[in-house]
Design a protein around this motif. Structure first.
Motif, PDB file in Angstrom:
ATOM      1  N   ALA A  98       0.831  -1.205   0.000  1.00 13.58           N
ATOM      2  CA  ALA A  98       0.000   0.000   0.000  1.00 13.58           C
ATOM      3  C   ALA A  98       0.869   1.259   0.000  1.00 13.58           C
ATOM      4  O   ALA A  98       0.549   2.234  -0.691  1.00 13.58           O
ATOM      5  N   ALA A  99       1.979   1.241   0.737  1.00 15.78           N
ATOM      6  CA  ALA A  99       2.881   2.400   0.769  1.00 15.78           C
ATOM      7  C   ALA A  99       3.532   2.616  -0.594  1.00 15.78           C
ATOM      8  O   ALA A  99       3.647   3.756  -1.061  1.00 15.78           O
ATOM      9  N   ILE A 100       3.942   1.540  -1.253  1.00 18.86           N
ATOM     10  CA  ILE A 100       4.539   1.654  -2.584  1.00 18.86           C
ATOM     11  C   ILE A 100       3.518   2.194  -3.574  1.00 18.86           C
ATOM     12  O   ILE A 100       3.819   3.080  -4.388  1.00 18.86           O
ATOM     13  N   ASP A 101       2.295   1.689  -3.502  1.00 18.40           N
ATOM     14  CA  ASP A 101       1.240   2.144  -4.399  1.00 18.40           C
ATOM     15  C   ASP A 101       0.914   3.620  -4.155  1.00 18.40           C
ATOM     16  O   ASP A 101       0.750   4.400  -5.102  1.00 18.40           O
ATOM     17  N   MET A 102       0.841   4.010  -2.880  1.00 16.47           N
ATOM     18  CA  MET A 102       0.548   5.405  -2.563  1.00 16.47           C
ATOM     19  C   MET A 102       1.644   6.322  -3.091  1.00 16.47           C
ATOM     20  O   MET A 102       1.368   7.389  -3.652  1.00 16.47           O
ATOM     21  N   HIS A 103       2.897   5.911  -2.941  1.00 10.45           N
ATOM     22  CA  HIS A 103       4.011   6.721  -3.428  1.00 10.45           C
ATOM     23  C   HIS A 103       3.926   6.885  -4.945  1.00 10.45           C
ATOM     24  O   HIS A 103       4.114   7.996  -5.468  1.00 10.45           O
ATOM     25  N   ALA A 104       3.618   5.820  -5.649  1.00 10.17           N
ATOM     26  CA  ALA A 104       3.504   5.893  -7.109  1.00 10.17           C
ATOM     27  C   ALA A 104       2.349   6.814  -7.522  1.00 10.17           C
ATOM     28  O   ALA A 104       2.480   7.601  -8.471  1.00 10.17           O
ATOM     29  N   GLN A 105       1.229   6.737  -6.812  1.00  7.12           N
ATOM     30  CA  GLN A 105       0.087   7.600  -7.135  1.00  7.12           C
ATOM     31  C   GLN A 105       0.402   9.072  -6.866  1.00  7.12           C
ATOM     32  O   GLN A 105      -0.006   9.952  -7.635  1.00  7.12           O
ATOM     33  N   ILE A 106       1.123   9.340  -5.792  1.00  7.07           N
ATOM     34  CA  ILE A 106       1.484  10.721  -5.471  1.00  7.07           C
ATOM     35  C   ILE A 106       2.428  11.280  -6.535  1.00  7.07           C
ATOM     36  O   ILE A 106       2.273  12.422  -6.987  1.00  7.07           O
ATOM     37  N   LYS A 107       3.397  10.473  -6.964  1.00 11.95           N
ATOM     38  CA  LYS A 107       4.321  10.935  -8.006  1.00 11.95           C
ATOM     39  C   LYS A 107       3.574  11.183  -9.313  1.00 11.95           C
ATOM     40  O   LYS A 107       3.845  12.161 -10.018  1.00 11.95           O
ATOM     41  N   GLN A 108       2.620  10.326  -9.631  1.00  8.03           N
ATOM     42  CA  GLN A 108       1.821  10.508 -10.842  1.00  8.03           C
ATOM     43  C   GLN A 108       1.011  11.800 -10.749  1.00  8.03           C
ATOM     44  O   GLN A 108       0.964  12.582 -11.699  1.00  8.03           O
TER      45      GLN A 108
END
Length: 86
Positions: A47-57
């Motif tokens: 979930a943390a990895i996914d959240m980081h990717a969404q924030i960067k996007q």
């Protein structure tokens, strides 16, 4: 005298067997808990990895007059979330 020695030997063997079985039961319970903890940690890590990717996007898709402020905000949040990926 031999009856007492024989009885105490049987009692000692029984005690050792009971200790061994309790240790195995404890080990299996601990292993079950360990597996549950690992599964939970993996879920939060993903979930943390996914959240980081969404924030960067979202950071790269910012448009409008407040682009600098929002871009800095996303950078700050992204850095905070990145800590949980380690």
């Amino acid at each position: 005298m031999t009856q007492k020695a024989g009885a105490s030997k049987v009692a000692a063997v029984t005690l050792i067997q009971n200790i061994g079985s309790k240790t195995r039961q404890t080990y299996f319970a601990e292993e079950k808990i360990r597996l549950q903890i690992v599964a939970l940690q993996n879920r939060y890590w993903a979930a943390a990895i996914d959240m980081h990717a969404q924030i960067k996007q979202a950071n790269w898709n910012v448009r409008g007059p407040a682009i600098i402020a929002v871009h800095k905000l996303f950078d700050t949040v992204s850095e905070d979330v990145e800590i949980f990926q380690i």
